[in-house]
Write a protein that holds these residues in place. Sequence first.
Motif, short mmCIF file in Angstrom:
data_model
loop_
_atom_site.label_atom_id
_atom_site.label_comp_id
_atom_site.label_asym_id
_atom_site.label_seq_id
_atom_site.Cartn_x
_atom_site.Cartn_y
_atom_site.Cartn_z
N ARG A 191 -36.35 78.14 53.49
CA ARG A 191 -36.87 77.98 55.00
C ARG A 191 -35.60 77.17 55.30
O ARG A 191 -35.18 77.27 56.48
CB ARG A 191 -37.05 76.39 54.90
N THR A 209 -38.06 86.89 52.30
CA THR A 209 -38.55 86.75 53.85
C THR A 209 -36.94 86.49 54.44
O THR A 209 -37.33 87.10 55.35
CB THR A 209 -39.78 86.34 54.15
N MET A 219 -43.21 83.50 50.61
CA MET A 219 -41.72 83.17 51.01
C MET A 219 -40.91 83.53 50.34
O MET A 219 -39.75 84.76 50.35
CB MET A 219 -41.19 81.65 51.67
N ASP A 255 -45.14 79.13 51.51
CA ASP A 255 -44.99 79.07 53.45
C ASP A 255 -45.56 77.61 52.82
O ASP A 255 -45.83 76.71 53.59
CB ASP A 255 -45.46 79.76 54.22
#
Length: 312
Positions: A191, A213, A242, A286
């Motif tokens: 993130r 990602t 992710m 996620d």
Amino acid sequence: MSPRTEEALGTICTINLFDQGSEELYRRLFGRLSEIEGIFSPHLEGSDTARLNLGAGLEPVELSSSFIYVLDKALDYAELSGGAFNPALGPLIKLWDIGGEARIPSIFEIEEALELSNYRELEIYPQAMLLRRGMALDLGAIVKGYALDELRKILIEEEIDRAILDLGGDVYVHGARPSGDPWRVGLQDPREGLGGYLGIINAQDASIATSGTYQRYFEIEGRRYHHLLSPFTGYPVENGLMSVTVISRSGIEADALATAAFVLGWEEGRALIARSEGALGIFVFDDETLRLVGEAQDVEFELIAGEYRLAE
Ligand code: AMP
Ligand code: MG
């Protein structure tokens, strides 16, 4: 001597040889990286990849033994992953051009690209040729891992006790710290982009490869289109993951498994890693959960980010 950083393989590469670093050895290691780039880069004229792609449907080409070695491995992982890992995905990768032109291709273009992405339409022996015009190989999902293995061979040959190789986030830790303790490598919080860590990987003589990602993407209307593409749908994979990190002694295995497991998703990805002896997989979702599968020799993972939790 301090660590060295150079651009190679389309990314930033840092090599740290600590007190055993000589000018000559740094030059040899970076020299090997640019040789590898010269063989595998689809963008460099005269590379094996470029020649094979240019000759697709037209004429067979002579390939280097390094290329054939990596291609054979890539085809093994294509079979092992039921085609999720696809070394012939070049047409789709070029079409999306993630990190280049930000544009969502039409369904028609995607279908056309997928139609030309069958890795079985490839001959290797006695001469190599992609069988149809418009086909294209892209070994980008495995070549950094191969490069880690190649540099590792040089470190062993030169009797280097400890070193850290970082090829744009794919890392090999050689030997142990001077205290004899394992190296501590941060696991990127997906993130945070290229910021904080969500855990620490304690490891020695291990390759650590991540597919995520956050590494290469563009955003349109608040939606993220990242570079890990599904050979089944033709779109960036969306499965709640992710990132997937794989740790193994072999760089090529870690790199291939990370990409393959990401594309497969948790259930099938975990099964693939569980079948690969000596590999540990860390799946980051996620919803801020992590799941681990497998085991790698002398490797331990510590979760440090309080928001995340380990799930079964
Ligand atoms: P990695 O960071 O090792 O996961 O490699 C990602 C790169 O592999 C992408 O930037 C593409 O060039 C290529 N790629 C994307 N999707 C796939 C796939 N399904 N199979 C093989 N290579 C892929
Ligand atoms: Mg990979």
